[in-house]
Each structure stands twice: as structure tokens, then as C-alpha cells.
Motif scaffolding. Structure first.
Motif, PDB file in Angstrom:
ATOM      1  N   CYS A 138       0.825  -1.207   0.000  1.00  0.00           N
ATOM      2  CA  CYS A 138       0.000   0.000   0.000  1.00  0.00           C
ATOM      3  C   CYS A 138       0.861   1.260   0.000  1.00  0.00           C
ATOM      4  O   CYS A 138       0.549   2.253  -0.677  1.00  0.00           O
ATOM      5  CB  CYS A 138      -0.931   0.006   1.210  1.00  0.00           C
ATOM      6  SG  CYS A 138      -2.216  -1.267   1.176  1.00  0.00           S
ATOM      7  N   THR A 142       1.114   4.437  -2.778  1.00  0.00           N
ATOM      8  CA  THR A 142       0.996   5.875  -2.511  1.00  0.00           C
ATOM      9  C   THR A 142       2.151   6.657  -3.119  1.00  0.00           C
ATOM     10  O   THR A 142       2.030   7.862  -3.369  1.00  0.00           O
ATOM     11  CB  THR A 142       0.943   6.148  -0.999  1.00  0.00           C
ATOM     12  OG1 THR A 142       2.158   5.690  -0.379  1.00  0.00           O
ATOM     13  CG2 THR A 142      -0.246   5.464  -0.354  1.00  0.00           C
ATOM     14  N   TRP A 148      -5.525  10.699  -5.185  1.00  0.00           N
ATOM     15  CA  TRP A 148      -6.342   9.729  -4.458  1.00  0.00           C
ATOM     16  C   TRP A 148      -7.282   8.955  -5.370  1.00  0.00           C
ATOM     17  O   TRP A 148      -7.438   7.735  -5.184  1.00  0.00           O
ATOM     18  CB  TRP A 148      -7.123  10.431  -3.343  1.00  0.00           C
ATOM     19  CG  TRP A 148      -6.256  10.980  -2.266  1.00  0.00           C
ATOM     20  CD1 TRP A 148      -5.997  12.290  -2.009  1.00  0.00           C
ATOM     21  CD2 TRP A 148      -5.515  10.228  -1.298  1.00  0.00           C
ATOM     22  NE1 TRP A 148      -5.132  12.423  -0.956  1.00  0.00           N
ATOM     23  CE2 TRP A 148      -4.827  11.164  -0.497  1.00  0.00           C
ATOM     24  CE3 TRP A 148      -5.358   8.877  -1.036  1.00  0.00           C
ATOM     25  CZ2 TRP A 148      -4.004  10.781   0.553  1.00  0.00           C
ATOM     26  CZ3 TRP A 148      -4.531   8.496   0.014  1.00  0.00           C
ATOM     27  CH2 TRP A 148      -3.868   9.431   0.798  1.00  0.00           C
ATOM     28  N   HIS A 152      -7.298   4.852  -5.537  1.00  0.00           N
ATOM     29  CA  HIS A 152      -8.474   4.011  -5.297  1.00  0.00           C
ATOM     30  C   HIS A 152      -8.800   3.146  -6.510  1.00  0.00           C
ATOM     31  O   HIS A 152      -9.321   2.033  -6.360  1.00  0.00           O
ATOM     32  CB  HIS A 152      -9.675   4.885  -4.931  1.00  0.00           C
ATOM     33  CG  HIS A 152      -9.702   5.303  -3.496  1.00  0.00           C
ATOM     34  ND1 HIS A 152     -10.191   4.503  -2.493  1.00  0.00           N
ATOM     35  CD2 HIS A 152      -9.267   6.441  -2.888  1.00  0.00           C
ATOM     36  CE1 HIS A 152     -10.088   5.122  -1.327  1.00  0.00           C
ATOM     37  NE2 HIS A 152      -9.528   6.305  -1.534  1.00  0.00           N
ATOM     38  N   LYS A 158      -6.809  -1.733  -3.333  1.00  0.00           N
ATOM     39  CA  LYS A 158      -7.967  -2.078  -2.513  1.00  0.00           C
ATOM     40  C   LYS A 158      -7.830  -3.459  -1.871  1.00  0.00           C
ATOM     41  O   LYS A 158      -8.045  -3.601  -0.646  1.00  0.00           O
ATOM     42  CB  LYS A 158      -9.244  -1.989  -3.343  1.00  0.00           C
ATOM     43  CG  LYS A 158     -10.519  -2.167  -2.533  1.00  0.00           C
ATOM     44  CD  LYS A 158     -11.749  -1.916  -3.396  1.00  0.00           C
ATOM     45  CE  LYS A 158     -13.025  -2.059  -2.562  1.00  0.00           C
ATOM     46  NZ  LYS A 158     -14.237  -1.784  -3.381  1.00  0.00           N
ATOM     47  N   PHE A 222     -12.973   3.044   4.758  1.00  0.00           N
ATOM     48  CA  PHE A 222     -12.348   2.891   3.436  1.00  0.00           C
ATOM     49  C   PHE A 222     -13.346   2.363   2.417  1.00  0.00           C
ATOM     50  O   PHE A 222     -13.366   2.804   1.256  1.00  0.00           O
ATOM     51  CB  PHE A 222     -11.146   1.948   3.539  1.00  0.00           C
ATOM     52  CG  PHE A 222     -10.497   1.651   2.221  1.00  0.00           C
ATOM     53  CD1 PHE A 222      -9.645   2.569   1.627  1.00  0.00           C
ATOM     54  CD2 PHE A 222     -10.735   0.446   1.577  1.00  0.00           C
ATOM     55  CE1 PHE A 222      -9.036   2.293   0.407  1.00  0.00           C
ATOM     56  CE2 PHE A 222     -10.136   0.159   0.355  1.00  0.00           C
ATOM     57  CZ  PHE A 222      -9.292   1.085  -0.229  1.00  0.00           C
ATOM     58  N   PRO A 226     -15.364   6.181  -0.035  1.00  0.00           N
ATOM     59  CA  PRO A 226     -14.170   6.179  -0.885  1.00  0.00           C
ATOM     60  C   PRO A 226     -13.674   7.579  -1.257  1.00  0.00           C
ATOM     61  O   PRO A 226     -12.509   7.743  -1.625  1.00  0.00           O
ATOM     62  CB  PRO A 226     -14.619   5.414  -2.136  1.00  0.00           C
ATOM     63  CG  PRO A 226     -16.102   5.575  -2.166  1.00  0.00           C
ATOM     64  CD  PRO A 226     -16.536   5.632  -0.742  1.00  0.00           C
ATOM     65  N   ASN A 227     -14.553   8.593  -1.154  1.00  0.00           N
ATOM     66  CA  ASN A 227     -14.170   9.966  -1.501  1.00  0.00           C
ATOM     67  C   ASN A 227     -13.758  10.774  -0.281  1.00  0.00           C
ATOM     68  O   ASN A 227     -13.841  12.003  -0.276  1.00  0.00           O
ATOM     69  CB  ASN A 227     -15.327  10.677  -2.217  1.00  0.00           C
ATOM     70  CG  ASN A 227     -15.615  10.081  -3.574  1.00  0.00           C
ATOM     71  OD1 ASN A 227     -14.707   9.639  -4.282  1.00  0.00           O
ATOM     72  ND2 ASN A 227     -16.887  10.057  -3.949  1.00  0.00           N
TER      73      ASN A 227
END
Length: 323
Positions: A138, A142, A148, A152, A158, A222, A226-227
Motif C-alpha cells: 500500500c 501511494t 487519491w 483508489h 484495494k 475505506f 471512498p471519496n
């Protein structure tokens, strides 16, 4: 392109989470200070563990403050910065994951001390290694993705996040349950010792429940929002709570020693207390007769159970005691 979320929806919970994490960091500093004032009897590895966690948490906090500045100050002039992943995000996560590995290693070691169960300890260690493998994946994502929405939408992010949260929920539950179970099995019939065991069981259960609740909240936020960056705040709070749990465990031994005044083994360290404080112990009593006065002394030594010894001596000027 999806509709741009509102500022409160996107970063509101994240900024508030940073504020709460700063409070928890201050509590960690206070607990670390108390521990360092009373760590003379602890082995060197435990001292280095406490210092390392404090340094890692401090570096993590530095980068978290950069995140707060980026999303609450710089984004005022350019709101589109809100959807970008600032470089401080992966930087903070690197220190966070190392700190969590150190603390969880301590918990696994403590679980081994209490249970002596090779299969259970090995299985928990393997699950934690898998969890941090997903966690590192993860962090790499990033760094790879710049916004973002892209993160996603990434194929592997995910599943990695869900696996990370699910495994840590399970392992935290196992560790807390194991500690409480073996403490219950080792409860003594001695009243004071039984009180200590009960206190420790409550501590482990409560600590584990808080960590599990934060991990579960992180997973739910999460998936449901999601936003929003609210899931990032819960991740940060989990790391702070884990560090606080470590220093709380280290300082708990001092509290138990002070309150119960007896030997406590905690995390592999034995803390001796005052042997003469047990109710089933008798002190050595020295009795002597001088002139016509009986004097009873209480030496510092004490013995338990049937090893009671009485020492008496008589010294009379006239050769006969007058009582």
C-alpha cells in the motif's frame, strides 16, 4: 471524471484525526518520560525498544504535521491540491509501519512468555509478517500514484488494504484473547496475586478492544466513504494507540509493584517486591529479657509458611527473670 467532493467530506475527518493523534502523541511522550525515570531494572533491549518507538513516533508526527499544513493551508489557494497525494503521506507511513513492527514484536514476545505455545506464537508471527507485506505494498502504491482517485482505482491497492486491515483485526484479537486466557489459567488462590491477574486481564482486553475497534473503523470507512480521507485518520490513530499501549504496559509494572508490593513478571521482566507483605508470612521475632523488662524486636528478615523461626534470649542481672 467523478464529481469533485466537498472539502469537509474529503479532508474534514482527516484533519480532525490529526488533531486527536497529536493529543495521543503527547500522552506517549508523558508515558515514555515516566518509564525512563523508572527503567533501571529493565534489560537493555527493552530500553532500546522504548527509545526506538519514541523516535519513530516523533518522525512520523513531523511528517503528519506536513500533511496537515498541505491539506489545510496550501490547499486554500488551490483546492485541486486536495486530491493529490503529498510526498509526506508515504514518508509518514514508512516510520509508522516500522514502529508498528517493533511494538507488535514486543506483544508477540510477551504472548510467548505467558503461553509458551510455539504453534500459536509462530502462527501469529507469520500472519503479522503477511500483514506488513500488504501494508508495504500500500505504501508503494501511494508513491506510485499521484492522486487519491488514481490510488483508489488501482487494481492492487484495494485488496491489499482490505487484507492489511482484516489480518490486523484478527491478530490483535488473538493476542489480547491469548493474554487474557493464560492469565486466567494462572490466577493464584492468593488474594493479592489474584487481584493483579484480574487487573492485567482487564488491561489486555480493553487495549485489544480499542485496537480492534480502530482497525475495523479504518476498514469500514475505506469501503463506505471512498471519496474521503477519513480512513487515513483511523490508520494514524491506530498507530498512536498501539504506541500508547506499549508504554502503558511498561509503566503498569511500576504501578502494580507500588500497589501490590509483590513480585510481578511482565513482558519477560521480573519485578521483586517486599516478601514480608504476604498475609501468610510471619516475621522473625526476637525476644529478650533485660533486667525486669521484656523487649520484643522485629528484624527486617521475614519467612513464609512453616519456616517460621523464633529466637529468644534472656539476660538477667540476678539470674532470674521477673515478669
Amino acid at each position: 471524471m467523478e464529481a469533485f467532493p466537498s472539502v469537509p467530506d474529503l479532508v474534514g475527518g482527516f484533519i480532525e484525526g490529526i488533531g486527536i493523534s497529536n493529543i495521543l502523541f503527547g500522552i506517549s511522550i508523558a508515558q515514555a518520560y515516566v518509564y525512563m525515570q523508572n527503567w533501571e531494572r529493565d534489560p537493555k533491549w527493552m530500553k532500546w525498544l522504548a527509545v526506538s518507538v519514541m523516535l519513530l513516533e516523533t518522525m512520523n508526527t513531523v511528517f503528519v504535521q506536513r500533511q496537515q499544513y498541505f491539506y489545510s493551508v496550501l490547499a486554500i489557494s488551490d483546492p485541486f491540491l486536495l486530491v493529490e497525494i503529498d510526498w509526506s503521506i508515504p514518508a509518514a507511513l514508512i516510520f509508522e509501519v516500522v514502529s508498528e513492527i517493533v511494538v507488535q514484536s514486543f506483544y508477540v514476545h510477551r504472548m510467548w512468555i505467558f503461553s509458551r505455545n510455539i504453534a500459536l506464537t509462530t502462527g501469529t508471527s507469520i500472519l503479522l509478517l503477511c500483514r506488513y507485506g500488504f501494508y508495504i505494498n500500500c505504501i508503494v502504491d501511494t508513491i506510485k500514484y499521484k492522486t487519491w482517485p488514481e490510488l483508489h482505482a488501482a487494481m492492487g491497492f484495494k485488496p491489499s488494504f482490505i487484507a492489511t486491515a482484516s489480518v490486523i483485526i484478527f491478530t490483535d484479537t488473538v493476542i489480547a484473547s491469548t493474554m487474557a486466557f493464560y492469565l486466567y489459567r494462572k490466577k493464584s488462590s492468593i488474594r493479592k496475586t489474584r487481584g493483579i491477574m484480574t487487573w492485567l486481564m482487564v488491561y489486555f482486553v480493553n487495549t485489544g478492544a480499542i485496537l480492534v475497534a480502530l482497525s475495523t473503523t479504518s476498514l469500514i470507512t475505506f469501503l463506505v466513504t471512498p471519496n474521503s480521507l477519513l480512513f487515513g485518520a483511523t490508520i494514524l490513530l491506530y498507530a498512536r494507540a498501539l504506541a500508547n499501549a506499549l508504554f502503558g504496559a511498561l509503566n503498569a509494572r511500576l504501578l502494580l509493584r507500588t500497589k501490590r508490593n509483590e513480585t510481578v513478571t511482565f513482558g519477560g521482566t521480573s519485578i521483586p517486591g517486599n516478601v514480608g507483605s504476604y498475609p501468610h508470612e510471619l516475621r522473625k521475632v526476637q525476644v529478650r529479657v533485660e533486667h525486669d523488662t521484656m523487649v520484643i524486636g522485629h528484624p527486617n528478615e521475614s519467612v513464609a509458611g512453616s519456616d517460621t523461626a523464633f529466637k529468644s534470649s534472656q539476660s538477667l542481672n540476678s539470674g532470674q527473670a521477673k515478669v
